[in-house]
Design a protein around this motif. Sequence first.
Motif, PDB file in Angstrom:
ATOM      1  N   VAL A 105     -10.558  27.453  16.038  1.00 32.35           N
ATOM      2  CA  VAL A 105     -10.760  26.116  15.480  1.00 32.35           C
ATOM      3  C   VAL A 105      -9.406  25.581  15.020  1.00 32.35           C
ATOM      4  N   ILE A 106      -9.068  24.417  15.523  1.00 34.31           N
ATOM      5  CA  ILE A 106      -7.800  23.761  15.174  1.00 34.31           C
ATOM      6  C   ILE A 106      -8.108  22.344  14.725  1.00 34.31           C
ATOM      7  N   ILE A 107      -7.407  21.872  13.722  1.00 32.92           N
ATOM      8  CA  ILE A 107      -7.453  20.449  13.377  1.00 32.92           C
ATOM      9  C   ILE A 107      -6.038  19.898  13.481  1.00 32.92           C
ATOM     10  N   MET A 108      -5.948  18.657  13.956  1.00 32.51           N
ATOM     11  CA  MET A 108      -4.660  17.983  14.105  1.00 32.51           C
ATOM     12  C   MET A 108      -4.752  16.605  13.481  1.00 32.51           C
ATOM     13  N   PHE A 109      -3.623  16.122  12.980  1.00 28.81           N
ATOM     14  CA  PHE A 109      -3.596  14.769  12.433  1.00 28.81           C
ATOM     15  C   PHE A 109      -2.159  14.256  12.401  1.00 28.81           C
ATOM     16  N   GLY A 110      -2.048  12.941  12.536  1.00 30.84           N
ATOM     17  CA  GLY A 110      -0.793  12.251  12.288  1.00 30.84           C
ATOM     18  C   GLY A 110      -0.850  11.599  10.923  1.00 30.84           C
ATOM     19  N   MET A 111       0.178  10.818  10.586  1.00 33.32           N
ATOM     20  CA  MET A 111       0.280  10.272   9.239  1.00 33.32           C
ATOM     21  C   MET A 111       0.161   8.749   9.190  1.00 33.32           C
ATOM     22  N   ARG A 112       0.127   8.096  10.373  1.00 33.32           N
ATOM     23  CA  ARG A 112       0.203   6.640  10.416  1.00 33.32           C
ATOM     24  C   ARG A 112       1.385   6.174   9.564  1.00 33.32           C
ATOM     25  N   ARG A 113       1.189   5.229   8.671  1.00 34.95           N
ATOM     26  CA  ARG A 113       2.332   4.710   7.899  1.00 34.95           C
ATOM     27  C   ARG A 113       2.890   5.726   6.899  1.00 34.95           C
TER      28      ARG A 113
ATOM     29  N   ALA B 259      12.247  12.636  18.467  1.00 39.26           N
ATOM     30  CA  ALA B 259      13.507  11.949  18.225  1.00 39.26           C
ATOM     31  C   ALA B 259      13.397  10.469  18.561  1.00 39.26           C
ATOM     32  N   GLU B 260      12.574  10.142  19.556  1.00 38.49           N
ATOM     33  CA  GLU B 260      12.420   8.755  19.987  1.00 38.49           C
ATOM     34  C   GLU B 260      11.116   8.159  19.452  1.00 38.49           C
ATOM     35  N   GLY B 261      10.441   8.865  18.542  1.00 41.71           N
ATOM     36  CA  GLY B 261       9.116   8.458  18.095  1.00 41.71           C
ATOM     37  C   GLY B 261       9.141   7.477  16.949  1.00 41.71           C
ATOM     38  N   GLY B 262       7.973   6.895  16.700  1.00 39.40           N
ATOM     39  CA  GLY B 262       7.766   6.024  15.562  1.00 39.40           C
ATOM     40  C   GLY B 262       6.782   6.660  14.604  1.00 39.40           C
ATOM     41  N   GLU B 263       6.144   5.839  13.766  1.00 39.61           N
ATOM     42  CA  GLU B 263       5.126   6.348  12.861  1.00 39.61           C
ATOM     43  C   GLU B 263       3.962   6.925  13.673  1.00 39.61           C
ATOM     44  N   SER B 264       3.439   8.060  13.216  1.00 37.47           N
ATOM     45  CA  SER B 264       2.478   8.827  14.035  1.00 37.47           C
ATOM     46  C   SER B 264       1.068   8.255  13.920  1.00 37.47           C
TER      47      SER B 264
ATOM     48  N   LYS C 145       0.825  -1.206   0.000  1.00 38.79           N
ATOM     49  CA  LYS C 145       0.000   0.000   0.000  1.00 38.79           C
ATOM     50  C   LYS C 145       0.861   1.259   0.000  1.00 38.79           C
ATOM     51  N   GLN C 146       0.427   2.265  -0.759  1.00 37.65           N
ATOM     52  CA  GLN C 146       1.044   3.584  -0.752  1.00 37.65           C
ATOM     53  C   GLN C 146       0.345   4.436   0.300  1.00 37.65           C
ATOM     54  N   TYR C 147       1.118   5.033   1.223  1.00 39.66           N
ATOM     55  CA  TYR C 147       0.530   5.831   2.301  1.00 39.66           C
ATOM     56  C   TYR C 147       0.939   7.295   2.176  1.00 39.66           C
ATOM     57  N   GLY C 148       0.047   8.179   2.611  1.00 44.43           N
ATOM     58  CA  GLY C 148       0.312   9.609   2.653  1.00 44.43           C
ATOM     59  C   GLY C 148      -0.107  10.156   4.004  1.00 44.43           C
ATOM     60  N   ILE C 149      -1.321  10.707   4.077  1.00 38.98           N
ATOM     61  CA  ILE C 149      -1.914  11.097   5.361  1.00 38.98           C
ATOM     62  C   ILE C 149      -2.984  10.066   5.685  1.00 38.98           C
ATOM     63  N   ASP C 150      -2.766   9.275   6.717  1.00 38.37           N
ATOM     64  CA  ASP C 150      -3.677   8.179   7.026  1.00 38.37           C
ATOM     65  C   ASP C 150      -4.168   8.230   8.472  1.00 38.37           C
ATOM     66  N   GLY C 151      -3.820   9.307   9.207  1.00 36.20           N
ATOM     67  CA  GLY C 151      -4.269   9.440  10.586  1.00 36.20           C
ATOM     68  C   GLY C 151      -5.598  10.164  10.680  1.00 36.20           C
TER      69      GLY C 151
END
Length: 458
Positions: free
Chosen positions: A242-250, A275-280, A213-219
Amino acid sequence: YITTFGAKARAHWPGNLKKYRIDDGKIVDSNGVEAVDPNTGFFLDTAYSFWTSGGADGNDVKLGGAAHELPTPALRNLYTNNTGSDLTTAANALTPSNLAAFTQADFGLTGATGEPTMDELIRWARGEDLRDEDNNLATTVRTSMGDPLHSQPAAIVYGGTPTNPDVVIFTATNDGYLHAIAGDTGQELWSFIPKQLLANLQRLYFDPRAKYKQYGIDGNVVPIVKDVDNDGVIEPSDGDLVIIMFGMRRGGETYFALDVTNKNLPKLLWTRNFAEGGESWSSPAVARMDIASVGQNADKAVVVVGGGYDPVHDTTTHPIAPDGGGAGIYILDLISGAQLWRAGMDNGADLTLAVSGREMDRAIPNDVRVIDLTGDGLADRMYATDLGGQVWRFDILNGQDPSNLVTGGVIAQLGAEGVSGTPTADETRRFYNAPDVSLITDNQQQRRYIAISVGSGY
């Protein structure tokens, strides 16, 4: 507002956003007719979503919906984050006239024979049918959106009336777009492609056969609305926000926060990598905490996320060594994105909860459950789960500085953590879901207790 997608063995999966109405507990289409087959749960082939003009679109992801209401390529408002916070500034426009603001490297181009040009990629991204994807030379526009595989959209009411609300739906796709869609017409107000995802456009342009799978914004898109006078109308002059937030998953490791108080003038509030993080993967949880000595925003609003996902867990074998990323929990300031507190497994200078031993070895890609048990408006408890089958509890001591803010640790080990030797298949348990927490009153036993429920997802 329902996102749909179709799976393909190619880089691009088609997606869409469709609108229906709930009437007397049933999902109905634009004709007021029941849209879902009660025997199968699928949309009926005869259903007309609200944004369709070419007949019934039913269960077909490619028909109707916001994908067919996209503005003509020349009129689309398509932005990236080249510079500054105002995404609508000229330097952030993804238009052929703004080529000087980009380099070939931004798009993953090298100038090799057979590559598209930057001009072609930008025109294609804006919706020009440069490759005749519909096998019809008479059409010059692509009616195409990417797939929102895991991403849940957010619908925000900006005002209007109860019968005609002013709604904007923010939906993200694995083509790398965050779309702002008008709720009444289905037309796109603007889209945002993070600059780090521009390099994906070349592969999507050619749309090759793909095993993975091709991923982009998936959060998930998480909305935060502050309506100061609770009048149901977003008015910046009142101090509304009004704020929106999102991660990207893969799709990556970054979190994005956008100020969309003005629905037509999006601003990039902050981005955050750890720095210590993984996929969001972890959806941001918004709460209020009183943290001394850190210079919080006036509302003391914070964002809590898990450290992320480590792809080492794509295998069926449980890793013996600690995960390389994602083993942590972070508290950020909602407005600035500054890190206020974190828990992790290393001894870095910013570590504000020293976890004994090697308990926090496993990635935490799940949502963190943040709770106000006392009802005073400030969060005082957090629960989390990890990919080692562990459940964590953290107690928040409001008013303390970061080093004394939180105490906690593992309260249950249900997987392979703490098991000597090579884990068996039964011991390789991983939690991919957030815990659900309930306050229970047992009248017979004259007691109250907290029940924690969690499904593995593995």
